[in-house]
Design a protein around this motif. Sequence first.
Motif, mmCIF file in Angstrom:
data_model
loop_
_atom_site.group_PDB
_atom_site.id
_atom_site.type_symbol
_atom_site.label_atom_id
_atom_site.label_comp_id
_atom_site.label_asym_id
_atom_site.label_seq_id
_atom_site.Cartn_x
_atom_site.Cartn_y
_atom_site.Cartn_z
ATOM 1 N N ARG A 3 0.834 -1.191 0.000
ATOM 2 C CA ARG A 3 0.000 0.000 0.000
ATOM 3 C C ARG A 3 0.872 1.246 0.000
ATOM 4 N N ARG A 26 -4.472 2.911 -0.162
ATOM 5 C CA ARG A 26 -4.670 2.410 -1.521
ATOM 6 C C ARG A 26 -3.565 1.409 -1.895
ATOM 7 N N PRO A 27 -3.937 0.282 -2.514
ATOM 8 C CA PRO A 27 -2.910 -0.690 -2.922
ATOM 9 C C PRO A 27 -2.132 -0.204 -4.144
ATOM 10 N N VAL A 28 -0.872 -0.582 -4.193
ATOM 11 C CA VAL A 28 0.001 -0.248 -5.320
ATOM 12 C C VAL A 28 0.229 -1.514 -6.146
ATOM 13 N N THR A 29 -0.119 -1.469 -7.432
ATOM 14 C CA THR A 29 0.027 -2.643 -8.286
ATOM 15 C C THR A 29 1.288 -2.600 -9.146
ATOM 16 N N GLY A 46 -4.081 1.773 -10.103
ATOM 17 C CA GLY A 46 -3.254 1.207 -9.039
ATOM 18 C C GLY A 46 -1.785 1.568 -9.129
ATOM 19 N N ALA A 75 -2.781 4.968 -7.719
ATOM 20 C CA ALA A 75 -2.679 4.881 -6.263
ATOM 21 C C ALA A 75 -2.177 6.192 -5.667
#
Length: 537
Positions: A3, A26-29, A46, A75
Amino acid sequence: MVRVRDLVGMPELGLRPVVGTELLDRPVTRLYGTELPDPARYLSGGELVLSGLLWHRADGDCERFVSSLAGAGVAALAASPPEADDLPAALVEACERHGVPLLAVPVDLSFATITERVVLELAAERVGDAGAQLGRHRRLLTVVAEGGGLSELVEAGAAELGTPCWVLSCAGHVVAGPDLPGAAALVREFLVAERLPRVVRGVTLLPVTARGGGRLTAWILVVSGDRADDEAAVELASLVGVERARVVQGRRIENRAAGPLLRQVLAGGDAAARIADVGWDPDAPLRVVAASASDGPVELVAALLEEALAAVTAGFLLTTVEDEVYALAPSGPWVERVRSALRTAEPGLGTTRVLVGISSPAGHGGLRGAAEEASHARRLAERRLREGGLGERRLGEGGLGARRLGERRLGEERRGERQRAERGRGERRAGRTCVVAGEEIALHHLLLAGVPEDLRGSLRRRLLGPVLDYDAAHGSDLVGTLRVFLDCSGSWTAAAARLHVHVNTLRYRVGRVEDLLGADLSNFAERVDLYLALQAG
């Protein structure tokens, strides 16, 4: 899951939140570095976006840049100005307005360092996910391998997914899992869905198909919540399919005795010994069930009937003989439940009409008669469908379409069968499904079944001829008025209400019938004659 907050908490990066501190979960992709003034086309959501703000020429550029990030669902934005100045005020305002977390990157920290650190975190996450998937797969496979059964598998799958799960048949039966209110409605949603999995009513419906079967013969894995893209849910559906194949194989083994037993029943032989062989009390009352379809494969009929019976009674035998399906089961209060179970399959049947007949209870000595009774019930249901104007897109559950299995399958008998089918008459029933049990066959149906067709026609003409001629000449429906009047047992009030006319109008029409026929409808014997004449046509 990596995140934004995790990256902010890494002291070696020194990222400082400027805007959106409440959005750091927020998740980081993935990472994406850009100096384009509008990078939206390259974003999928993301991303942690890295930018040196080389695109910035005027305050208006910030609005364009940040709105493209917000529209893509990134994100966060990690920004570092080209000089040792503060971040542009217009950029801060735009990020706050569009809800994009803004992180200030120290001027002495290269983007390469951030990239390396974040990539390592994402890689470790993927390895962890793969390990978790492998562990879940092993745990579920262990349940299958150890023969825990379908209920234990579904329970284990629910624990892995962290949400309730159920398995339904397309007959609306909860095969595994806790009680599920509205199961029939979910089955209908499954049958009419354009694509699967489908999220509806707060659950996800995943197919558990049988080998070579279509949607109507499938089971349904129901998972609470939106799990259409969840690999764990898809894996559970696959393993439920393995368990289903095991259940089907077990039923086939149990039904090996069904073919010889039912053939002996239909041939009129003594079936007591064979009934005892399958573990039933030979003196207990049994019911004969049979089914056929207007079109479509007999395998579909067999699957639907099997699922319906499995939902309502523990023990039954089922086999296919030529183009019909036969079943034998101990008598019990399950007739209405079979009707309800089969009705849930209606949306997926299209133009196919499935006719199912259930005999009245019979001891083993009367099973041949029960089979014939159920056969008549099926033909009666077919007639009800035609007379009720239900059309070709109807599912009729009616009677046992039992054809004789001996040496007497001659053309003359076939014609007799068709004639007797035409004699069966029943009043229209509400709904799309019509089940006829043996107890429902009226005595006058049985009496008329033994009268040749030409004699029935002559009887009808002799008793009703003047009224038939009058209706033909004047476009009236005195025959229909007579039918309703007799159906209402001569009640003026009830008949007038059904015909939606005044009682005086009804009295005039009935009086006209009496004049034409020279009959007295207050006489019970004459009423009986006319009623039978109406039923004979």
